[in-house]
Design an enzyme around this catalytic site. Sequence first.
Site, mmCIF file in Angstrom:
data_model
loop_
_atom_site.group_PDB
_atom_site.id
_atom_site.type_symbol
_atom_site.label_atom_id
_atom_site.label_comp_id
_atom_site.label_asym_id
_atom_site.label_seq_id
_atom_site.Cartn_x
_atom_site.Cartn_y
_atom_site.Cartn_z
ATOM 1 N N LYS A 85 7.056 -10.694 -4.690
ATOM 2 C CA LYS A 85 6.331 -9.547 -5.908
ATOM 3 C C LYS A 85 7.213 -9.869 -6.621
ATOM 4 C CE LYS A 85 3.762 -7.678 -1.946
ATOM 5 N NZ LYS A 85 3.280 -6.842 -1.588
ATOM 6 N N PRO A 96 -0.824 -6.147 -6.790
ATOM 7 C CA PRO A 96 -0.436 -7.662 -7.159
ATOM 8 C C PRO A 96 0.187 -8.067 -5.777
ATOM 9 C CG PRO A 96 -0.611 -6.914 -9.443
ATOM 10 C CD PRO A 96 -0.310 -5.395 -7.993
ATOM 11 N N HIS A 126 -2.746 2.180 -23.262
ATOM 12 C CA HIS A 126 -1.374 2.535 -21.925
ATOM 13 C C HIS A 126 -0.321 1.320 -22.561
ATOM 14 C CE1 HIS A 126 -4.364 4.938 -20.032
ATOM 15 N NE2 HIS A 126 -5.479 3.846 -20.074
ATOM 16 N N ARG A 163 10.356 -9.194 16.919
ATOM 17 C CA ARG A 163 10.002 -7.960 16.266
ATOM 18 C C ARG A 163 9.346 -7.666 17.886
ATOM 19 N NH1 ARG A 163 12.943 -8.742 12.384
ATOM 20 N NH2 ARG A 163 12.166 -8.147 9.760
ATOM 21 N N ARG A 189 -3.894 1.751 5.272
ATOM 22 C CA ARG A 189 -5.373 0.965 5.128
ATOM 23 C C ARG A 189 -6.694 0.552 5.584
ATOM 24 N NH1 ARG A 189 -0.419 -1.973 2.367
ATOM 25 N NH2 ARG A 189 0.268 -2.595 4.128
ATOM 26 N N ARG A 216 -1.306 3.575 -14.679
ATOM 27 C CA ARG A 216 -0.629 4.224 -13.249
ATOM 28 C C ARG A 216 0.782 4.896 -13.684
ATOM 29 N NH1 ARG A 216 -5.118 2.112 -8.755
ATOM 30 N NH2 ARG A 216 -7.029 2.505 -9.787
#
Length: 315
Positions: free
Chosen positions: A61, A2, A103, A183, A298, A126
Site C-alpha cells: 500500500k 485503500p 479539504h 507463524r 474489525r 480526515r
Amino acid sequence: MPELPEVEVVRRGLVNWVRGRTINGVDVLDERSIRRHALGREDFTGNLVGATVTDVVRRGKFLWMPLQDDADSYGPPAVALMAHLGMSGQLLMQDDSVPDEKHLKVRLRLSAREGMPEQLRFVDQRIFGGLFVTSLVPTDDGAPGGLAESPLPLIAEEASHIARDPLDPAFSFELFYRRLRKRRTGLKRALLDQGLVSGIGNIYADEALWRAKLHFARPTDTLRRNEAETVLDCAREVMQDALAAGGTSFDSLYVNVNGASGYFERSLNAYGREGQPCGRCAAAGITSAIRRDQFMNRSSYTCPVCQPKPRRGRW
C-alpha cells in the site's frame, strides 16, 4: 482504508500524468499533512521545487515518486516523495481553473505539458494521510523496490521493512511459505501481516479466503503447501479483478487521480454481506448465509458451509 488495488489504480493513473515533469512550485495549505516530514515546511518545499519526477512506484500500500535534480541527473535518484493515503487521502490531477477542494492540503505545480493538468493536489478529509520526502535505499535482495515503469533496485526507506506483495514479479512463494509455517497464528492474521506479505487488507483477505474455501481462523502451522498456493493465487485473482473494476469504493473518499470511484464493491462475495446468501452455495442448491465475526477490532465475513471453522483455530 485503500488497499493494494486502490493504491495501484492511483499509481497507474499518476504515472501517465507526472512522470518526467518538473515540480515548479509547492503550496502547503495545511502543515498537518506534511507532519511526517520532520524538518518542516521549508525543507519539504526545498526538496521538491526544481526536482523532476522520474517514476511512480508501489509496494503493497506504499506509494512513492523518485525525484531527480538536474545536478544529479546522471545518477540514480536519491530521494522520493512518499504519499500515504491513510483513510481518506486523494491524489488528484487538476487544471488551474478547477476551484480548490474544501479539504485541499498540498498542491504541486508541475511543468507544462500539452493536454495535461498543471497541478497534482493532495486532498485529505480526515488528515490521517500525508506527504513527506524520504531517502531511497538499496533493496535487500537486489530486485526492484516495487512495481514501476522503470524498476530500480531502490526502495523508499519507510517501506523497506515490508514484504513484497502478491502482484510483485519478485514475490517469492517459497519465502512466504517458509515464514507462514513458522507463524503460530490464524490464517487471516498472517495475510494481514505486512512483514509476511504486503498489500492485503481486510476486504481482500476475506474475499481471497472465500475463493479459497478456507476459514480465517485456520492455524497457519497446519496449512499444506497446496492450500497456501491456493490462497495466494486467490488473493492475486481478487486483486486483479478489483484493478479491472477500478478498486473498491464504499464512499466518496476513495477515488482515482481523475476523481472517479471504483466499482468492485458490486462483485464482493463475502465482505460486508452478512446475512445474504452465499453465491457459491446457492449455485449448488445449498441454503447458506454469510456470517460476520468480530476480528481484531474489525469484522470477518465467511460462509459457514463452504468455509467451515476449524476445530482448532486461532483468531
